[in-house]
Write a protein that holds these residues in place. Sequence first.
Motif, PDB file in Angstrom:
ATOM      1  N   UNK A  30     -12.680  -4.741  25.263  1.00 22.01           N
ATOM      2  CA  UNK A  30     -12.678  -4.664  23.754  1.00 22.01           C
ATOM      3  C   UNK A  30     -13.462  -3.597  23.104  1.00 22.01           C
ATOM      4  N   UNK A  31     -14.372  -3.213  24.055  1.00 22.64           N
ATOM      5  CA  UNK A  31     -15.143  -1.699  23.508  1.00 22.64           C
ATOM      6  C   UNK A  31     -14.332  -0.848  23.534  1.00 22.64           C
ATOM      7  N   UNK A  32     -13.469  -0.374  24.820  1.00 16.60           N
ATOM      8  CA  UNK A  32     -12.512   0.672  24.802  1.00 16.60           C
ATOM      9  C   UNK A  32     -11.266   0.412  23.835  1.00 16.60           C
ATOM     10  N   UNK A  33     -11.119  -0.580  23.448  1.00 15.70           N
ATOM     11  CA  UNK A  33      -9.987  -0.742  22.413  1.00 15.70           C
ATOM     12  C   UNK A  33     -10.593  -0.369  20.974  1.00 15.70           C
ATOM     13  N   UNK A  34     -11.866  -0.757  21.000  1.00 11.97           N
ATOM     14  CA  UNK A  34     -12.438  -0.514  19.459  1.00 11.97           C
ATOM     15  C   UNK A  34     -12.651   1.193  19.322  1.00 11.97           C
ATOM     16  N   UNK A  38     -10.859   3.551  16.763  1.00 17.60           N
ATOM     17  CA  UNK A  38     -11.674   4.320  15.714  1.00 17.60           C
ATOM     18  C   UNK A  38     -11.165   6.023  15.972  1.00 17.60           C
ATOM     19  N   UNK A  39     -10.997   6.297  17.373  1.00 15.75           N
ATOM     20  CA  UNK A  39     -10.655   7.633  17.465  1.00 15.75           C
ATOM     21  C   UNK A  39      -9.171   8.019  16.759  1.00 15.75           C
ATOM     22  N   UNK A  40      -7.941   6.805  16.743  1.00 13.16           N
ATOM     23  CA  UNK A  40      -6.626   7.016  16.159  1.00 13.16           C
ATOM     24  C   UNK A  40      -7.239   7.124  14.591  1.00 13.16           C
ATOM     25  N   UNK A  41      -7.994   6.334  13.826  1.00 12.91           N
ATOM     26  CA  UNK A  41      -7.912   6.485  12.798  1.00 12.91           C
ATOM     27  C   UNK A  41      -8.799   7.726  12.055  1.00 12.91           C
ATOM     28  N   UNK A  82      -6.913  10.820   1.760  1.00 11.65           N
ATOM     29  CA  UNK A  82      -6.681  10.561   3.291  1.00 11.65           C
ATOM     30  C   UNK A  82      -7.547   9.512   3.702  1.00 11.65           C
ATOM     31  N   UNK A  83      -8.628   8.861   3.251  1.00 10.36           N
ATOM     32  CA  UNK A  83      -9.209   7.865   3.762  1.00 10.36           C
ATOM     33  C   UNK A  83      -8.371   6.537   3.356  1.00 10.36           C
ATOM     34  N   UNK A  84      -7.736   6.489   2.037  1.00 12.44           N
ATOM     35  CA  UNK A  84      -6.738   5.371   1.672  1.00 12.44           C
ATOM     36  C   UNK A  84      -5.657   5.440   2.533  1.00 12.44           C
ATOM     37  N   UNK A  85      -5.057   6.644   2.978  1.00  9.10           N
ATOM     38  CA  UNK A  85      -3.730   6.676   3.673  1.00  9.10           C
ATOM     39  C   UNK A  85      -4.180   6.190   5.071  1.00  9.10           C
ATOM     40  N   UNK A  86      -5.059   6.615   5.586  1.00  7.11           N
ATOM     41  CA  UNK A  86      -5.470   6.182   7.069  1.00  7.11           C
ATOM     42  C   UNK A  86      -5.773   4.680   7.041  1.00  7.11           C
ATOM     43  N   UNK A  88      -4.247   2.529   5.149  1.00  2.00           N
ATOM     44  CA  UNK A  88      -2.772   1.804   4.988  1.00  2.00           C
ATOM     45  C   UNK A  88      -2.003   2.113   5.999  1.00  2.00           C
ATOM     46  N   UNK A  89      -1.713   3.367   6.503  1.00  2.00           N
ATOM     47  CA  UNK A  89      -1.149   3.572   7.479  1.00  2.00           C
ATOM     48  C   UNK A  89      -1.841   4.328   8.782  1.00  2.00           C
ATOM     49  N   UNK A  90      -2.515   3.592   9.493  1.00  6.15           N
ATOM     50  CA  UNK A  90      -3.374   4.091  10.707  1.00  6.15           C
ATOM     51  C   UNK A  90      -2.830   4.821  11.630  1.00  6.15           C
ATOM     52  N   UNK A  91      -1.485   4.855  11.895  1.00  2.89           N
ATOM     53  CA  UNK A  91      -0.706   5.370  12.769  1.00  2.89           C
ATOM     54  C   UNK A  91      -0.412   6.825  12.533  1.00  2.89           C
ATOM     55  N   UNK A  92      -0.792   7.525  11.291  1.00  3.17           N
ATOM     56  CA  UNK A  92      -0.505   8.910  11.042  1.00  3.17           C
ATOM     57  C   UNK A  92       0.595   8.921  10.076  1.00  3.17           C
ATOM     58  N   UNK A  93       0.960  10.251   9.709  1.00  3.58           N
ATOM     59  CA  UNK A  93       1.894  10.698   8.753  1.00  3.58           C
ATOM     60  C   UNK A  93       3.331  10.007   9.270  1.00  3.58           C
ATOM     61  N   UNK A  94       3.515  10.045  10.515  1.00  2.00           N
ATOM     62  CA  UNK A  94       4.776   9.600  11.243  1.00  2.00           C
ATOM     63  C   UNK A  94       5.099   7.854  10.798  1.00  2.00           C
ATOM     64  N   UNK A  95       3.887   7.217  10.297  1.00  4.53           N
ATOM     65  CA  UNK A  95       4.125   5.849  10.192  1.00  4.53           C
ATOM     66  C   UNK A  95       4.689   5.607   8.572  1.00  4.53           C
ATOM     67  N   UNK A  96       4.307   6.569   7.784  1.00  4.27           N
ATOM     68  CA  UNK A  96       4.728   6.447   6.493  1.00  4.27           C
ATOM     69  C   UNK A  96       6.022   6.551   6.292  1.00  4.27           C
ATOM     70  N   UNK A  97       6.721   6.824   7.162  1.00  2.46           N
ATOM     71  CA  UNK A  97       8.186   6.761   6.726  1.00  2.46           C
ATOM     72  C   UNK A  97       8.789   7.838   5.824  1.00  2.46           C
ATOM     73  N   UNK A  98       9.537   7.440   5.140  1.00  2.00           N
ATOM     74  CA  UNK A  98      10.219   8.639   4.215  1.00  2.00           C
ATOM     75  C   UNK A  98       9.099   9.122   2.728  1.00  2.00           C
TER      76      UNK A  98
END
Length: 136
Positions: A30-34, A38-41, A82-86, A88-98
């Motif tokens: 759980x610690x590693x996943x957390x 955080x790194x992904x965000x 950027x904070x709001x987008x991250x 909403x879409x924590x996977x990055x720009x690719x997750x925002x679709x079109x």
Amino acid sequence: MDTPTDSLELELQEIKNEDSALEVAPPQSEIVAGEQQQAQELSAKSEYFGLIKTVLTPMPGILCPAWGIQEAEIEALADAYATACAETWPGGVGETGPWVGALITTLAVVGPRVRLPRRLKETQGEEGGADDGAAD
């Protein structure tokens, strides 16, 4: 000699100690996943920040040059969005679709035309009233 109050306090302290001993740290997985989340965000926020700042930087010169918007203000806006987008879409720009592409394209098309007149000048025939082309 112990008074009843002292005895109760000792018992309460022992119960608290037992309760705190029962508290278990989260499993290592759980610690590693957390930490990975955080790194992904942070990575997503950094990606959004770069993109949004790139889009926002020319906008004040096009839309409102007299306002004198400074680089630090653009960075503050980019950071907030950027904070709001991250979030909403924590996977990055690719997750925002079109959506991001559509927004950037809209800004590229509309942005340079914002200061142009929004209406065409009236022609001579339009000033005299409606002409439906029918003969009198």
